[in-house]
Write a protein that holds these residues in place. Structure first.
Motif, PDB file in Angstrom:
ATOM      1  N   UNK A  71       0.834  -1.439   0.023  1.00 54.40           N
ATOM      2  CA  UNK A  71      -0.081  -0.085  -0.003  1.00 54.40           C
ATOM      3  C   UNK A  71       0.926   1.173   0.046  1.00 54.40           C
ATOM      4  N   UNK A  72       2.135   1.132  -0.180  1.00 57.17           N
ATOM      5  CA  UNK A  72       3.170   2.293  -0.188  1.00 57.17           C
ATOM      6  C   UNK A  72       2.953   3.041   1.002  1.00 57.17           C
ATOM      7  N   UNK A  73       2.579   2.352   2.322  1.00 55.50           N
ATOM      8  CA  UNK A  73       2.724   3.204   3.581  1.00 55.50           C
ATOM      9  C   UNK A  73       3.957   2.928   4.004  1.00 55.50           C
ATOM     10  N   UNK A  74       5.080   3.695   3.769  1.00 53.68           N
ATOM     11  CA  UNK A  74       6.458   3.492   4.193  1.00 53.68           C
ATOM     12  C   UNK A  74       6.468   3.713   5.492  1.00 53.68           C
ATOM     13  N   UNK A  75       5.989   4.742   6.356  1.00 55.16           N
ATOM     14  CA  UNK A  75       6.203   4.988   7.670  1.00 55.16           C
ATOM     15  C   UNK A  75       5.633   3.778   8.425  1.00 55.16           C
ATOM     16  N   UNK A  76       4.441   3.159   8.134  1.00 52.38           N
ATOM     17  CA  UNK A  76       3.849   2.073   8.617  1.00 52.38           C
ATOM     18  C   UNK A  76       4.677   0.895   8.546  1.00 52.38           C
ATOM     19  N   UNK A  77       5.205   0.532   7.403  1.00 48.81           N
ATOM     20  CA  UNK A  77       6.293  -0.452   7.362  1.00 48.81           C
ATOM     21  C   UNK A  77       7.339  -0.113   8.219  1.00 48.81           C
ATOM     22  N   UNK A  78       7.973   0.945   8.411  1.00 48.00           N
ATOM     23  CA  UNK A  78       9.110   1.193   9.445  1.00 48.00           C
ATOM     24  C   UNK A  78       8.629   0.924  10.712  1.00 48.00           C
ATOM     25  N   UNK A  79       7.446   1.047  11.070  1.00 52.82           N
ATOM     26  CA  UNK A  79       7.203   0.635  12.596  1.00 52.82           C
ATOM     27  C   UNK A  79       6.845  -0.737  12.891  1.00 52.82           C
ATOM     28  N   UNK A  80       6.410  -1.394  11.684  1.00 50.68           N
ATOM     29  CA  UNK A  80       6.543  -3.106  11.355  1.00 50.68           C
ATOM     30  C   UNK A  80       7.924  -3.515  11.636  1.00 50.68           C
ATOM     31  N   UNK A  81       8.654  -3.037  10.785  1.00 49.23           N
ATOM     32  CA  UNK A  81      10.243  -3.408  10.860  1.00 49.23           C
ATOM     33  C   UNK A  81      10.540  -3.193  12.090  1.00 49.23           C
ATOM     34  N   UNK A  82      10.411  -2.141  12.948  1.00 48.54           N
ATOM     35  CA  UNK A  82      11.114  -2.065  14.301  1.00 48.54           C
ATOM     36  C   UNK A  82      10.246  -3.127  15.171  1.00 48.54           C
ATOM     37  N   UNK A  83       9.089  -3.285  15.200  1.00 47.20           N
ATOM     38  CA  UNK A  83       8.169  -4.193  16.118  1.00 47.20           C
ATOM     39  C   UNK A  83       9.023  -5.555  15.702  1.00 47.20           C
ATOM     40  N   UNK A  84       9.293  -5.853  14.606  1.00 51.56           N
ATOM     41  CA  UNK A  84       9.855  -7.249  14.239  1.00 51.56           C
ATOM     42  C   UNK A  84      11.280  -7.281  15.002  1.00 51.56           C
ATOM     43  N   UNK A  85      12.262  -6.448  15.239  1.00 50.84           N
ATOM     44  CA  UNK A  85      13.504  -6.620  15.598  1.00 50.84           C
ATOM     45  C   UNK A  85      13.676  -7.663  16.804  1.00 50.84           C
TER      46      UNK A  85
END
Length: 271
Positions: A71-85
């Motif tokens: 969905x090209x929601x890059x800020x949302x993707x960043x948050x998910x990436x951080x939650x996955x760490x």
């Protein structure tokens, strides 16, 4: 229905929507899935979190990350990436890498940093991967793809970048979406170098030089940049008006785009 069973059903629905590319119904499903994780006390891993719950949590967050990219929601993707760490940092004995997408999510995040020209964060993340690793293997194609792109960008080999974004080496569809960001950025970089290094270029070469689909697109791009077109050539702003600092860059700029100009001419002879 028990929270774990409800979560499994919700994740199956999310997988279906991802496959069918019906993204408008996924936000409430993701909210429901994360609420179920809260009930299971698994949204953040702890030493007491059962492996089954860790697997469900990782799957939920990875689905959210992939849907955000789609969905090209890059800020949302960043948050998910951080939650996955915290999940990716768990040892194999606690959370097996099999079944997860650590390398894919990490590669996509590296590509996002690259598309934002955030080279410092890009290299900091690479250093972390090399020292810690977790569930991510440096040799995986999803990680090597942004690494190759970054190397080509640093060398000014824009033809290689173009080839990478269009060739068979692109790991997956999610990675292709970043070409929408990378290629325009590269186009403007080549344009800036061209303005510093040359007085004009042939219109015949410009389409491939700037990675555009038609001469009409070239004309529109030239208009946006304030260039003029006369007698089959694109003329850049008068170089006499450049500052001394700009003139110092001219020789470097010429070297940077020389390979790209040659690539454009070769393409022109093929087409």
């Amino acid at each position: 229905m028990p929270a774990q069973d409800e979560l499994r059903s919700t994740l199956d629905q999310l997988h279906t929507h991802l496959q069918k590319q019906t993204y408008n119904q996924t936000t409430p499903l993701l909210s429901r899935a994360k609420l179920a994780l809260l009930h299971l006390n698994a949204l953040i891993p702890t030493p007491d979190t059962p492996r089954a719950h860790l697997l469900l949590a990782r799957e939920t967050l990875e689905l959210g990350a992939l849907l955000a990219i789609r969905q090209r929601a890059h800020d949302t993707f960043t948050r998910y990436f951080q939650q996955l760490q915290p999940f990716y940092a768990l040892p194999e004995s606690v959370l097996p890498a099999a079944g997860g997408h650590a390398s894919k999510i990490t590669g996509l995040y590296l590509l996002q940093l690259l598309s934002q020209s955030d080279y410092l964060s890009f290299h900091m993340l690479l250093e972390t991967l090399e020292s810690e690793g977790g569930g991510v293997r440096m040799g995986d194609k999803e990680v090597q793809y942004p690494v190759r792109l970054e190397q080509a960008l640093m060398e000014g080999s824009y033809d290689r970048v173009w080839g990478e974004t269009k060739g068979s080496g692109v790991p997956d569809d999610e990675f292709r979406m970043f070409s929408e960001v990378l290629i325009p950025s590269i186009r403007h970089e080549i344009a800036s170098c061209s303005e510093r290094a040359y007085a004009s270029v042939p219109m015949a070469n410009a389409k491939n030089l700037f990675f555009l689909d038609s001469e009409g697109a070239v004309a529109q791009f030239a208009k946006e940049r304030g260039w003029s077109i006369q007698d089959g050539r694109i003329y850049f702003p008068n170089q006499e008006e450049l500052t001394a600092g700009d003139k110092d860059i001219m020789s470097t700029s010429g070297t940077v785009i020389e390979n790209t100009l040659g690539y454009a001419r070769e393409l022109e002879t093929i087409v």
